[in-house]
Motif scaffolding. Structure first.
Motif, PDB file in Angstrom:
ATOM      1  N   VAL A 286       0.846  -1.197   0.000  1.00  0.00           N
ATOM      2  CA  VAL A 286       0.000   0.000   0.000  1.00  0.00           C
ATOM      3  C   VAL A 286       0.881   1.247   0.000  1.00  0.00           C
ATOM      4  O   VAL A 286       0.609   2.224  -0.712  1.00  0.00           O
ATOM      5  CB  VAL A 286      -0.948  -0.006   1.206  1.00  0.00           C
ATOM      6  N   ALA A 287       1.952   1.201   0.791  1.00  0.00           N
ATOM      7  CA  ALA A 287       2.885   2.320   0.816  1.00  0.00           C
ATOM      8  C   ALA A 287       3.458   2.582  -0.570  1.00  0.00           C
ATOM      9  O   ALA A 287       3.511   3.732  -1.032  1.00  0.00           O
ATOM     10  CB  ALA A 287       4.007   2.042   1.811  1.00  0.00           C
ATOM     11  N   GLN A 288       3.859   1.528  -1.249  1.00  0.00           N
ATOM     12  CA  GLN A 288       4.471   1.692  -2.563  1.00  0.00           C
ATOM     13  C   GLN A 288       3.489   2.258  -3.579  1.00  0.00           C
ATOM     14  O   GLN A 288       3.856   3.070  -4.433  1.00  0.00           O
ATOM     15  CB  GLN A 288       5.023   0.357  -3.064  1.00  0.00           C
ATOM     16  N   ALA A 289       2.237   1.837  -3.510  1.00  0.00           N
ATOM     17  CA  ALA A 289       1.231   2.373  -4.431  1.00  0.00           C
ATOM     18  C   ALA A 289       1.096   3.886  -4.270  1.00  0.00           C
ATOM     19  O   ALA A 289       0.953   4.624  -5.260  1.00  0.00           O
ATOM     20  CB  ALA A 289      -0.109   1.682  -4.196  1.00  0.00           C
ATOM     21  N   HIS A 290       1.143   4.354  -3.032  1.00  0.00           N
ATOM     22  CA  HIS A 290       1.056   5.796  -2.797  1.00  0.00           C
ATOM     23  C   HIS A 290       2.317   6.513  -3.288  1.00  0.00           C
ATOM     24  O   HIS A 290       2.231   7.606  -3.876  1.00  0.00           O
ATOM     25  CB  HIS A 290       0.816   6.069  -1.314  1.00  0.00           C
ATOM     26  N   LEU A 291       3.476   5.916  -3.060  1.00  0.00           N
ATOM     27  CA  LEU A 291       4.708   6.536  -3.542  1.00  0.00           C
ATOM     28  C   LEU A 291       4.750   6.583  -5.060  1.00  0.00           C
ATOM     29  O   LEU A 291       5.179   7.584  -5.650  1.00  0.00           O
ATOM     30  CB  LEU A 291       5.918   5.771  -3.018  1.00  0.00           C
ATOM     31  N   ASP A 292       4.294   5.524  -5.700  1.00  0.00           N
ATOM     32  CA  ASP A 292       4.282   5.497  -7.164  1.00  0.00           C
ATOM     33  C   ASP A 292       3.425   6.623  -7.738  1.00  0.00           C
ATOM     34  O   ASP A 292       3.709   7.150  -8.825  1.00  0.00           O
ATOM     35  CB  ASP A 292       3.762   4.152  -7.664  1.00  0.00           C
ATOM     36  N   ALA A 293       2.385   6.998  -7.010  1.00  0.00           N
ATOM     37  CA  ALA A 293       1.501   8.065  -7.484  1.00  0.00           C
ATOM     38  C   ALA A 293       2.138   9.443  -7.356  1.00  0.00           C
ATOM     39  O   ALA A 293       1.769  10.367  -8.089  1.00  0.00           O
ATOM     40  CB  ALA A 293       0.186   8.032  -6.711  1.00  0.00           C
ATOM     41  N   ALA A 294       3.093   9.594  -6.427  1.00  0.00           N
ATOM     42  CA  ALA A 294       3.612  10.927  -6.129  1.00  0.00           C
ATOM     43  C   ALA A 294       5.045  11.165  -6.546  1.00  0.00           C
ATOM     44  O   ALA A 294       5.412  12.298  -6.900  1.00  0.00           O
ATOM     45  CB  ALA A 294       3.484  11.196  -4.626  1.00  0.00           C
ATOM     46  N   MET A 295       5.891  10.154  -6.523  1.00  0.00           N
ATOM     47  CA  MET A 295       7.320  10.363  -6.749  1.00  0.00           C
ATOM     48  C   MET A 295       7.656  11.005  -8.093  1.00  0.00           C
ATOM     49  O   MET A 295       8.621  11.780  -8.172  1.00  0.00           O
ATOM     50  CB  MET A 295       8.077   9.042  -6.588  1.00  0.00           C
ATOM     51  N   PRO A 296       6.892  10.768  -9.166  1.00  0.00           N
ATOM     52  CA  PRO A 296       7.222  11.444 -10.427  1.00  0.00           C
ATOM     53  C   PRO A 296       6.969  12.950 -10.410  1.00  0.00           C
ATOM     54  O   PRO A 296       7.305  13.636 -11.392  1.00  0.00           O
ATOM     55  CB  PRO A 296       6.297  10.753 -11.448  1.00  0.00           C
ATOM     56  N   HIS A 297       6.397  13.472  -9.340  1.00  0.00           N
ATOM     57  CA  HIS A 297       5.946  14.861  -9.344  1.00  0.00           C
ATOM     58  C   HIS A 297       6.647  15.712  -8.282  1.00  0.00           C
ATOM     59  O   HIS A 297       6.089  16.705  -7.808  1.00  0.00           O
ATOM     60  CB  HIS A 297       4.432  14.901  -9.127  1.00  0.00           C
ATOM     61  N   LEU A 298       7.870  15.341  -7.918  1.00  0.00           N
ATOM     62  CA  LEU A 298       8.606  16.096  -6.905  1.00  0.00           C
ATOM     63  C   LEU A 298       9.086  17.444  -7.426  1.00  0.00           C
ATOM     64  O   LEU A 298       9.424  18.331  -6.646  1.00  0.00           O
ATOM     65  CB  LEU A 298       9.799  15.294  -6.395  1.00  0.00           C
ATOM     66  N   SER A 299       9.148  17.607  -8.722  1.00  0.00           N
ATOM     67  CA  SER A 299       9.554  18.876  -9.312  1.00  0.00           C
ATOM     68  C   SER A 299       8.690  19.143 -10.536  1.00  0.00           C
ATOM     69  O   SER A 299       7.926  18.280 -10.975  1.00  0.00           O
ATOM     70  CB  SER A 299      11.041  18.845  -9.700  1.00  0.00           C
TER      71      SER A 299
END
Length: 320
Positions: A286-299
């Motif tokens: 579940v943690a990874q699913a949330h990270l996958d949704a956000a990590m491409p958008h750090l900048s």
């Protein structure tokens, strides 16, 4: 570390170096008492004048120091040290400290900025080749005193998913207090149990439209740290349908419709902070699913770029 590579660290450090000393745009938490109080951010906050607002600058600095400690040989580490040496001076710390004594500044950055300052100080003390922890200690002690007074008068916890959230502030502050202030650590444990120990059957009516924290999951992480061996039975009652992935909203990454809108962009932070919480609570998928949704958008847009690295780093580390 979990999932953080040197290449990622260098990229995150480069982004943070680009905003902790960027003076504008800047959103101030500042009460003006007369015309003389209309001063630029750098005059009021000679250390934390960047990153769009004071608290984001504080945790931007936490990001930089943490990355330097973890990857001291990366090219950005030298730039981080040089900027920190120039920023964390006794004179500049004194100006930041004096600001807290201004009339009507008692609620300045309460409690989110307070907690991040304590967490920054804790990180600064981990750099044995520098005296940054000693330099920042007056600020840390000042905010610890404010926490004591605040917790004494706070009848009810604040369960919002934004900067006012009580549980998140106590998670970070407890880490600092365990190292530097046993009395404050005891007070935090006492208040957390008084507020949250009786909670059960969480409905998790979230997210709200500008959440970057999960009220439900931050409470659980706080209680994990406070209850110790008593956490598992508490958690079973708090989220009794966790095995069925209910409430469903807790297990589903938030949708971000417009990353140029500062409030809606908070939802990228929600996905990161949920990823952090779910990892700590034993749900790596579940943690990874949330990270996958956000990590491409750090900048890409400054509304997220000036702060998201900190929450990505929290989610990728194992040391909290």
């Amino acid at each position: 570390m979990s999932g953080l590579t040197q290449a990622m660290a260098a990229q995150m450090a480069g982004i943070a170096l680009g905003h902790v000393a960027r003076p504008y745009p800047y959103k101030m938490d500042h009460v003006l008492l007369d015309d003389g109080d209309a001063r630029p951010p750098r005059a009021l906050h000679p250390i934390f004048f960047g990153s769009f607002d004071w608290h984001s600058c504080v945790h931007g600095w936490w990001t930089l120091l943490t990355l330097r400690r973890l990857y001291p040989d990366m090219a950005e580490a030298r730039a981080i040290a040089e900027l920190a040496d120039a920023s964390f001076t006794a004179q500049k710390v004194a100006v930041e400290r004096a600001y807290l004594d201004r009339p009507m500044s008692a609620g300045f950055e309460r409690p989110y900025g307070w907690a991040w300052l304590l967490y920054l100080h804790l990180e600064a003390t981990r750099h044995g080749d520098r005296d940054w922890g000693e330099r920042l200690r007056p600020l840390a002690d000042a905010f610890a005193d404010r926490f004591r007074r605040y917790l004494a008068i706070l009848t009810y916890p604040i369960r919002a998913g934004t900067h006012f959230n009580t549980a998140f502030a106590l998670i970070l502050s407890l880490q600092w207090a365990r190292a530097f202030d046993a009395d404050l650590a005891g007070l935090i444990r006492e208040k957390a149990q008084g507020w949250f120990k009786g909670d059960e059957g969480a409905q998790a009516w979230e997210p709200s439209g500008d959440d970057f924290l999960s009220p439900t999951l931050t409470e659980a992480v706080l209680m994990q740290r406070v209850l110790g061996d008593g956490f598992d039975p508490w958690f079973a009652g708090f989220l009794p349908n966790r095995d069925q992935r209910r409430p469903e909203t807790l297990f589903t990454p938030a949708t971000v419709s417009d990353r140029s809108d500062g409030k809606i962009a908070h939802l990228d932070g929600l996905n990161l902070s949920r990823g952090w919480c779910w990892r700590l609570l034993g749900e790596p998928q579940v943690a990874q699913a949330h990270l996958d949704a956000a990590m491409p958008h750090l900048s890409g847009d400054y509304m997220g770029e000036h702060w998201l690295q900190s929450f990505a780093l929290l989610a990728l580390l194992n040391d909290i």
